[in-house]
Structure formats: structure tokens, C-alpha cells
Design a protein around this motif. Structure first.
Motif, PDB file in Angstrom:
ATOM      1  N   ALA A 183      48.143  62.057  24.902  1.00 55.18           N
ATOM      2  CA  ALA A 183      48.743  63.401  24.763  1.00 55.18           C
ATOM      3  C   ALA A 183      50.576  62.904  26.381  1.00 55.18           C
ATOM      4  O   ALA A 183      51.083  63.972  25.392  1.00 55.18           O
ATOM      5  N   GLU A 184      50.167  62.402  26.847  1.00 54.58           N
ATOM      6  CA  GLU A 184      51.822  61.816  27.166  1.00 54.58           C
ATOM      7  C   GLU A 184      52.971  61.524  26.345  1.00 54.58           C
ATOM      8  O   GLU A 184      53.646  61.941  25.706  1.00 54.58           O
ATOM      9  N   LEU A 186      53.760  62.786  33.593  1.00 55.14           N
ATOM     10  CA  LEU A 186      51.830  62.732  35.331  1.00 55.14           C
ATOM     11  C   LEU A 186      52.531  61.745  36.093  1.00 55.14           C
ATOM     12  O   LEU A 186      52.079  61.885  37.222  1.00 55.14           O
ATOM     13  N   LEU A 187      53.208  60.152  35.418  1.00 57.27           N
ATOM     14  CA  LEU A 187      53.923  59.930  36.826  1.00 57.27           C
ATOM     15  C   LEU A 187      54.771  60.534  38.229  1.00 57.27           C
ATOM     16  O   LEU A 187      54.286  60.606  39.116  1.00 57.27           O
ATOM     17  N   PRO A 221      54.343  72.174  35.954  1.00 56.36           N
ATOM     18  CA  PRO A 221      54.750  70.998  35.106  1.00 56.36           C
ATOM     19  C   PRO A 221      56.007  71.500  33.918  1.00 56.36           C
ATOM     20  O   PRO A 221      56.131  72.880  34.389  1.00 56.36           O
ATOM     21  N   SER A 222      56.728  70.667  33.427  1.00 57.20           N
ATOM     22  CA  SER A 222      57.666  71.218  32.590  1.00 57.20           C
ATOM     23  C   SER A 222      56.937  72.201  31.202  1.00 57.20           C
ATOM     24  O   SER A 222      56.137  71.378  31.289  1.00 57.20           O
ATOM     25  N   GLU A 223      57.548  73.328  31.083  1.00 60.20           N
ATOM     26  CA  GLU A 223      57.444  73.707  30.016  1.00 60.20           C
ATOM     27  C   GLU A 223      57.079  72.741  28.766  1.00 60.20           C
ATOM     28  O   GLU A 223      57.002  73.079  27.741  1.00 60.20           O
ATOM     29  N   ALA A 237      50.519  68.388  28.614  1.00 60.80           N
ATOM     30  CA  ALA A 237      49.231  67.935  28.460  1.00 60.80           C
ATOM     31  C   ALA A 237      49.252  67.675  29.718  1.00 60.80           C
ATOM     32  O   ALA A 237      47.721  67.751  29.796  1.00 60.80           O
ATOM     33  N   THR A 238      49.662  66.504  30.209  1.00 60.80           N
ATOM     34  CA  THR A 238      48.623  65.430  31.248  1.00 60.80           C
ATOM     35  C   THR A 238      48.570  66.385  32.586  1.00 60.80           C
ATOM     36  O   THR A 238      47.040  66.053  33.335  1.00 60.80           O
TER      37      THR A 238
END
Ligand SMILES: NC(=O)c1ccc[n+]([C@@H]2O[C@H](COP(=O)([O-])OP(=O)(O)OC[C@H]3O[C@@H](n4cnc5c(N)ncnc54)[C@H](O)[C@@H]3O)[C@@H](O)[C@H]2O)c1
Ligand SMILES: N/C(=C\C=C\C=O)C(=O)O
Length: 486
Positions: free
Chosen positions: A87-88, A158-159, A179-181, A185-186
Motif C-alpha cells: 500500500a505504501e 504510515l511512520l 492523511p495527505s491527499e 492507503a496505509t
């Protein structure tokens, strides 16, 4: 076609508006899927779910019970390591080696460190004699701050998201993540993990969208949010700080940088070049801690330029899962245009282009990716645009210096104050400099080596607050003082 839904109160939901936007693979510009943009209604629902969870099962759990759930989250991330990796990498195009050794392992580690921290952190107590001869005992109690807005960037999705969600949940808060646009995914996948381990509904929520006029703004302006933790550009942090002022909500801001490396002639040359290659070019330069200014003591200036040139030209761009790929694309065509624009500015301002300065020649299948060449400049004054402004690409300007005083003045003459790396075998000199450089993080003969118990954050326009180990408790809890007389 993949769909990325919002995650609210333990369920995946689209939105009332039907509005979607695309998730793009930066390796080749292909469409990964559609993201359902959260409107005011979805943000309201997420904040309400987070509030309800605080007052419900989650709020009634002991520290030990909370930590047991968070330990299960860490375990499930590790069990689904490949799902998070795929995903990432799809969202960012970063090489497999980087995502598998940095991004995804930190996803679990960022929960583990705060389980350990919250279990072992005491609060203080004081004993006093009262004027009437009795005793008074004062003691501190840490209570959750409440509903925390977590606004995240795209470079280490994710981090950096779990670096905030980990301590927030360990301290008993609930979260709404934006999350950022660019990288949905993560954060979306973590919702499956939360349900899998039996996390109470509403503890972890995700709303997708942009900043102004979208989910980011609706969330940071929401009166039901008790604190905002943000990682991103300084100008965005400024806007969020203004939004937080209404309702007097605290902020934790991790922002931009224009980080320097200081290389002395007595350095271990191999260690220095190996480390600078990472700090300048890792993640295609899209690391807030990355080096974009290299100051080299004059006797070895030419030697360092030549060595870094060789390393930059050896960084093979390519597909993330190709073993010999050493550098990926930038996150988007928009960011590629910004970085290429700054490459042009450097040239227009008279830089000597040691290597790079443009777009690498890619195979047809990858030509629509957001690629740029690793780039090195010399010959610019300290006032040049690429020496003062954050670029957030695989590039650096190298210049010589002749004294500690000179280089200290140059390093500190920047509005940012995030990170510095110093390379010398004179450890006394290194520590003397580290105590004078106006940054939050200083590495000596290393870079991006992280002990998660230590304070992490920026000075000047690079941030407000420190997170990591016990330092995160200052933001994610409120310390209440209780005095009992007897
Ligand atoms: N200091 C750190 O720890 C750290 C770590 C990573 C990245 N960064 C910085 O982040 C930047 C790159 O990330 P980016 O491009 O995603 O940053 P960005 O500021 O453009 O966006 C960050 C997040 O803020 C949201 N946002 C934008 N405007 C908003 C608004 N008005 N209100 C609420 N939310 C808003 C975005 O949608 C995104 O989710 C670089 O400057 C880098 O230095 C800093
Ligand atoms: N916050 C951290 C890293 C930030 C990297 C910036 O791009 C971390 O290692 O905890």
C-alpha cells in the motif's frame, strides 16, 4: 479500481456528496483508485464518534487494558507487513528497501514505544506541613486531552501518522486522522487492523480530503477537537495554528526544514560520504530531516564534491521492487514541477551544476512518473534561493568554510531550525558546535538514527513542541494537580 473510503466509528463509509478524487501512482502516473472526500458531515460524524468512544468503553479501560489492545495493533501491523508495504509503495513509489526497512517497521515500533512509556511513567507528589499543623499531600494525575486531530504529510505516511496516533491512544485519547491527499492507503488500511484487534469503535477514525475548504480545515476548525498534532509545511502549520486559536486548542507542529551538514577535514571520509548520500538523496530527498546545505572545511571541499557527485550519479531510478533501484520518484507531478522550478532557479542564479538539474531518461513505461535527477550545486551565495528555501527534493548545495565561527554563523542564519549533521573525529568540537546550532535535532557522525525515547521536534520555524518517549505525554495528556489535607 480501488476505492479509499473514510473510516468512521469502526465502519468504512463513502460520503454524502459523492465527491471523489484520484490516488495516483507517482512511478508512472497511473490511477491507483478513487478516494472519497470527507465533507463537513463526515468530519462531524468522525469527531462525534471519537467523543463517544472517550465516554464509552475506551474511556473506561485501564492503562494495562489499553496497552494490551495497542500491543495487538502493533502485532497485526507486523502480521500484515506485506499489505502495508504494498500500500505504501503504491502511494509513494519509494524503493522496496526503504519502505521495508524504515517506513513499515516504524508503524509497529511507534505503538510499542508508547506502550512502554505510558506503563512506566510516574507522576510527582509533594508533602507539606500546613499552617494549622496538619499535612497536605499533592500529587499529579495525567488525564487524556480528549479528541485529537492528526494531520499528516505524504513523505512517510504510515511512520508519521503512527508517530502521533501511538502516543495519542496510549495516553487514552481518541483520534481523527486526516492523511495527505497524496497517500490515503496505509491510514485507511489501519482501520482494518483496529477492527481486527477489537479496538472500540470511534477510537480511530480517518477522514480523507485536502486542506482549505476540505476535511483538513473542517477538522482543525472543529470545536469538538481538543488538540491538533500536525506534520507538514511551515505555512500550513501557521494556518492550523490560527485555526487552533479559536477554542484555545493546543498544537504540536512538526514542520519544514533547510537542514545543514557540517563536514570537517578530520572526518571519517567513508562514513561521511555514506551518510551524506542518505541524508541528501534518501526518499528522493523527501525527508524533513534531509540535508540540502553541505558546508565542507576547505582542504577537503573538492574531494567531498567529487565523491558525492559519484554517489548521486550511481543512484539508479526505477521500479520500487527492482532490486537495483536506489531512488524513486517525487510524490506527484505538482511536486516535480516545484522541484524542477527550483532547479531552474539555481541555474538562473548562477549555480555551478555539478550533476543533475533535470529529469532522468526513463523507459517509456515510466515516462509519466514524477522523476527528477539527484542534483548537486556549488558556487552560490548564502542568499541564493536554493540555499535558503526548503526544496524537499534529492538535491544539495555544497560550499567551503574556513572556521567554526564562519560555518556556525551560516548554519544558524536560516529561518528553519530542524536538524543538523556534523562530521568530525574531534568529539569535543562536535559537541561544542551542537550546543550552539539552533536546531531541535543534531547528529554527530550519523543521520536519521532514532532512539524513540528522545525528544523530536524543530526550533524556529520548524516546529512547536517535542514528541518522543515521555515528551509526548506533555501534549497528549493534561497534568492535573490534586491536594489532600489530613
Ligand atoms: N518536521 C517534521 O517532522 C516533518 C516530517 C515530515 C514532513 N515535514 C514537512 O512536510 C512538508 C511536506 O509534506 P506536505 O506537502 O504533505 O505538507 P502540507 O503542509 O502541504 O500538507 C500536510 C497535511 O496538511 C493538510 N493541510 C493542508 N492545508 C491545510 C489547512 N489549511 N488546514 C488543515 N490541514 C491542511 C494536507 O492536506 C496534508 O494532509 C515539508 O515541508 C516537510 O518539511 C516535516
Ligand atoms: N518524526 C520522525 C521523522 C520525521 C521525518 C521527516 O520527514 C521520526 O523519526 O519519528
Amino acid at each position: 479500481m480501488k476505492e479509499f473510503l473514510n473510516f468512521i466509528n469502526g465502519e468504512y463509509v463513502r460520503n454524502a456528496s459523492g465527491k471523489t478524487f484520484q490516488d495516483i501512482n507517482p512511478v508512472n502516473g497511473s490511477v491507483i483508485g478513487n478516494i472519497y472526500e470527507a465533507g463537513q458531515a463526515e468530519v462531524d460524524a468522525a469527531v462525534a464518534a471519537a467523543r463517544a468512544a472517550l465516554k464509552g468503553d475506551w474511556g473506561r479501560l485501564s492503562v494495562a487494558e489499553r496497552c494490551k489492545l495497542l500491543d495487538a495493533v502493533a502485532g497485526e501491523i507486523n502480521r500484515r507487513f506485506d499489505d502495508f508495504l504494498q500500500a505504501e509503495i503504491a502511494d509513494t513509489g519509494k524503493p522496496h528497501h526503504l519502505a521495508s526497512h524504515v517506513d513499515i517497521p516504524r508503524g509497529a515500533a511507534n505503538f510499542q514505544i508508547f506502550i512502554d512509556t505510558i506503563k512506566s511513567t510516574a507522576t510527582e507528589s509533594f508533602n507539606m506541613r500546613t499552617p494549622d499543623g496538619k499535612t497536605a499531600l499533592s500529587y499529579g494525575v495525567r488525564v487524556p486531552r480528549g479528541v485529537i486531530a492528526v494531520v499528516c504529510p505524504w513523505n512517510l505516511p504510515l511512520l508519521l501518522m503512527t508517530w502521533k496516533v501511538g502516543p495519542a491512544l496510549a495516553c487514552g485519547n481518541t483520534v481523527v486522522v486526516k492523511p495527505s491527499e497524496e497517500t490515503p492507503a496505509t491510514a485507511t488500511l489501519l482501520g482494518e487492523v483496529m477492527n481486527q484487534v477489537g479496538m472500540p469503535k470511534g477510537v480511530y477514525n480517518v477522514v480523507h480530503g485536502f486542506g482549505p475548504g476540505s476535511a483538513g480545515e473542517f477538522l482543525t476548525q472543529h470545536p469538538g477537537v481538543n488538540g491538533i498534532t500536525f506534520t507538514g509545511e511551515t505555512r500550513t502549520g501557521t494556518a492550523i495554528m490560527k485555526a487552533a486559536a479559536d477554542g484555545v486548542r493546543p498544537v504540536s507542529l512538526e514542520m519544514g526544514g533547510k537542514n545543514a551538514a557540517v563536514v570537517f577535514a578530520d572526518c571519517d571520509f567513508q562514513v561521511t560520504i555514506d551518510t551524506l548520500t542518505r541524508s541528501c538523496f534518501e526518499n528522493a530527498g523527501q525527508v524533513c530531516l534531509g540535508t540540502e546545505r553541505v558546508y565542507v572545511e576547505r582542504p577537503i571541499f573538492e574531494k567531498v564534491v567529487a565523491a558525492l557527485k559519484e554517489r548521486a550519479e550511481a543512484m539508479k531510478p526505477g521500479l520500487p521492487f527492482d532490486h537495483d533501484t536506489k531512488i524513486g520518484p517525487l510524490i506527484s507531478k505538482k511536486h516535480q514541477a516545484k522541484v524542477l522550478g527550483l532547479y531552474k532557479t539555481a541555474k538562473d542564479e548562477g549555480a555551478t551544476i555539478v550533476t543533475g538539474g533535470g529529469v532522468p531518461d526513463m523507459p517509456d513505461a515510466l515516462k509519466d512518473g514524477s522523476w527528477v535527477q539527484p542534483t548537486i550545486w556549488t558556487g552560490l551565495p548564502e542568499t541564493a534561493t536554493v540555499v535558503t528555501e526548503e526544496i524537499f527534493g534529492p538535491c544539495c548545495h555544497i560550499s567551503p568554510f574556513d572556521s567554526e565561527e564562519e560555518v556556525l554563523g551560516k548554519v544558524n542564519a536560516n529561518r528553519y531550525g530542524l536538524a543538523t549533521a556534523i562530521f568530525t573525529q574531534d568529539i569535543a568540537r562536535a559537541n561544542r558546535l551542537a550546543h550552539q546550532i539552533e536546531v531541535g535535532l543534531c547528529w554527530i557522525n550519523a543521520w536519521f538514527l532514532r532512539d524513540l525515547r528522545t525528544p523530536f521536534g524543530g526550533s524556529k520555524q520548524s516546529g512547536i513542541g517535542r514528541e518522543g518517549g515521555v515528551h509526548s505525554l506533555e501534549f497528549y495528556t493534561e497534568l492535573r494537580n490534586v491536594m489532600v489535607k489530613f
